[in-house]
Design a protein around this motif. Structure first.
Motif, PDB file in Angstrom:
ATOM      1  N   ASP A 125      -7.726  26.082  -2.575  1.00  0.00           N
ATOM      2  CA  ASP A 125      -7.920  27.532  -2.771  1.00  0.00           C
ATOM      3  C   ASP A 125      -7.901  27.883  -4.253  1.00  0.00           C
ATOM      4  O   ASP A 125      -8.733  28.653  -4.732  1.00  0.00           O
ATOM      5  CB  ASP A 125      -6.824  28.329  -2.052  1.00  0.00           C
ATOM      6  CG  ASP A 125      -7.056  28.441  -0.563  1.00  0.00           C
ATOM      7  OD1 ASP A 125      -8.162  28.092  -0.102  1.00  0.00           O
ATOM      8  OD2 ASP A 125      -6.123  28.878   0.136  1.00  0.00           O
ATOM      9  N   ALA A 165     -11.146  26.761  -5.958  1.00  0.00           N
ATOM     10  CA  ALA A 165     -12.250  27.683  -5.678  1.00  0.00           C
ATOM     11  C   ALA A 165     -12.100  28.974  -6.485  1.00  0.00           C
ATOM     12  O   ALA A 165     -13.079  29.481  -7.046  1.00  0.00           O
ATOM     13  CB  ALA A 165     -12.314  27.987  -4.186  1.00  0.00           C
ATOM     14  N   ARG A 210     -12.844  28.251 -10.207  1.00  0.00           N
ATOM     15  CA  ARG A 210     -14.281  28.039 -10.428  1.00  0.00           C
ATOM     16  C   ARG A 210     -15.042  29.353 -10.375  1.00  0.00           C
ATOM     17  O   ARG A 210     -16.009  29.549 -11.111  1.00  0.00           O
ATOM     18  CB  ARG A 210     -14.843  27.053  -9.408  1.00  0.00           C
ATOM     19  CG  ARG A 210     -14.426  25.642  -9.679  1.00  0.00           C
ATOM     20  CD  ARG A 210     -14.942  24.680  -8.602  1.00  0.00           C
ATOM     21  NE  ARG A 210     -14.378  23.373  -8.784  1.00  0.00           N
ATOM     22  CZ  ARG A 210     -14.863  22.472  -9.631  1.00  0.00           C
ATOM     23  NH1 ARG A 210     -15.903  22.748 -10.370  1.00  0.00           N
ATOM     24  NH2 ARG A 210     -14.279  21.288  -9.738  1.00  0.00           N
TER      25      ARG A 210
END
Length: 98
Positions: free
Chosen positions: A61, A64, A67
């Motif tokens: 998590d 992500a 990013r």
């Protein structure tokens, strides 16, 4: 679950007394992370694999989220491992009582 962790962390860091400098913020963050680690070790006592799976899900998590926030500079996998899993992957043993 993603947004809850990052917004809470940001709130806690902003609420610190910045007049004492960054060392205060780092020490408070370190104390919170140690308390959280101890709580996780108690909650997953006897289930180190379950703890590592839980932390790996949180790490994915965070990867992500990072990013999405910084697409030009994705997080280094080794750094994510160090921050999320390294401490839990080794059994914690009590020091010998000599």
């Amino acid at each position: 679950m993603r947004g809850a962790h990052s917004s809470f962390t940001c709130f806690r860091i902003r609420s610190l007394d910045w007049s004492r400098g960054r060392a205060t913020a780092r020490a408070a963050s370190h104390a919170r992370s140690n308390a959280a680690r101890e709580a996780l070790l108690r909650a997953y006592a006897g289930d180190r694999v379950g703890l590592c799976l839980f932390l790996a899900a949180l790490m994915l998590d965070a990867d992500a989220d990072l990013r999405a926030l910084h697409p030009a500079e994705p997080p280094a996998p080794a750094e994510l491992f160090r921050r999320f899993l390294r401490w839990a992957s080794r059994p914690h043993r009590a020091p010998p009582s000599w």
